[in-house]
Design a protein around this motif. Sequence first.
Motif, PDB file in Angstrom:
ATOM      1  N   GLN A 147      -8.146   8.334   0.794  1.00  0.00           N
ATOM      2  CA  GLN A 147      -8.225   7.953  -0.628  1.00  0.00           C
ATOM      3  C   GLN A 147      -9.558   8.465  -1.206  1.00  0.00           C
TER       4      GLN A 147
ATOM      5  N   SER B 116      -5.571   4.936  -8.101  1.00  0.00           N
ATOM      6  CA  SER B 116      -6.400   5.210  -6.929  1.00  0.00           C
ATOM      7  C   SER B 116      -7.190   3.953  -6.555  1.00  0.00           C
TER       8      SER B 116
ATOM      9  N   ILE C 116      -1.872   9.855   4.029  1.00  0.00           N
ATOM     10  CA  ILE C 116      -1.833   8.389   3.867  1.00  0.00           C
ATOM     11  C   ILE C 116      -0.429   7.875   4.184  1.00  0.00           C
TER      12      ILE C 116
ATOM     13  N   THR D 161       0.843  -1.206   0.000  1.00  0.00           N
ATOM     14  CA  THR D 161       0.000   0.000   0.000  1.00  0.00           C
ATOM     15  C   THR D 161       0.873   1.248   0.000  1.00  0.00           C
TER      16      THR D 161
ATOM     17  N   THR E 269       1.060   4.239  -2.720  1.00  0.00           N
ATOM     18  CA  THR E 269       0.874   5.624  -2.259  1.00  0.00           C
ATOM     19  C   THR E 269       1.984   6.527  -2.798  1.00  0.00           C
TER      20      THR E 269
ATOM     21  N   LEU F  24      -4.889   1.450  -5.000  1.00  0.00           N
ATOM     22  CA  LEU F  24      -4.622   1.828  -3.615  1.00  0.00           C
ATOM     23  C   LEU F  24      -5.784   1.414  -2.718  1.00  0.00           C
ATOM     24  N   PHE F  25      -7.022   1.650  -3.198  1.00  0.00           N
ATOM     25  CA  PHE F  25      -8.208   1.262  -2.433  1.00  0.00           C
ATOM     26  C   PHE F  25      -8.208  -0.252  -2.184  1.00  0.00           C
TER      27      PHE F  25
ATOM     28  N   CYS G   3      -5.561  16.360  -3.156  1.00  0.00           N
ATOM     29  CA  CYS G   3      -5.023  14.997  -3.209  1.00  0.00           C
ATOM     30  C   CYS G   3      -3.609  14.926  -2.631  1.00  0.00           C
TER      31      CYS G   3
ATOM     32  N   TYR H 181      -2.635  12.357   0.241  1.00  0.00           N
ATOM     33  CA  TYR H 181      -1.605  11.318   0.074  1.00  0.00           C
ATOM     34  C   TYR H 181      -0.457  11.498   1.061  1.00  0.00           C
TER      35      TYR H 181
END
Length: 214
Positions: free
Chosen positions: A169, A190, A139, A101, A105, A193-194, A132, A136
């Motif tokens: 996200q 994206s 994240i 992940t 990212t 990443l989800f 965003c 990020y």
Amino acid sequence: MEFSKSLVLFVSVCCLVVSSINAVPISRSQSLSVEVAAAPTPSHGHGLINGVVSKAVPHLAELQDLCKDGENVDLCIETIAPEIHGALDPVHAAIVEIGATLNETLKVSSIIRSLKEDPKTSKGMIDALDICADQYDLITDTIAMSLELMHQNDVAGAWTTFSAVISCQSTCEDAFKESPGEAFPFADDSKTLFQLGGNTLAILMRLNGETSPY
Ligand SMILES: *[C@@H]1O[C@H](CO)[C@@H](O)[C@H](O)[C@H]1NC(C)=O
């Protein structure tokens, strides 16, 4: 003590941005997991990944079981299998999926930076990209904290902390949904990443159940 205090503050900041409490991403993830669970799951005795029969994946049955509540079971197995040497340790598997992940990212963050530096990028796009970029960064910090907690054997803390990844996200995706006319330039990443985040949450949830004192 100080660490967990700043952690709680941090998580609430991330969730405030989403204008909802952290119950939302978890229930969203759960409802998606139900759909995934309802779909036929591959239960072959050999490695069938991305529709290709690959060389036998070690621990395939165990990995399928560990990943089964994830958002993308094949991706979960694909990312974890190469990092398993010897017996399958679920805590190590969780750490590997958190690492996957993080890699995704960092990839998205780099795409965002390039787009922001590109003089052809429109003003509307820059506004969404700014949101965003912040998400990020959050994240990346969330993942670093989750890894720190995993190394302290605080699986429950890592699970709670990590759920902010999905909130952030979605906040980034929403920035583009709310800017009609601006194409979402990294939709596939994206989504990946989800899925990696959802896989990680599913593994942490299972680990948490297994280690829960209740
Ligand atoms: C993340 O990236 C690093 C550096 O490229 C790599 O060594 C590592 O295997 C990646 N992790 C996963 C889980 O793919």
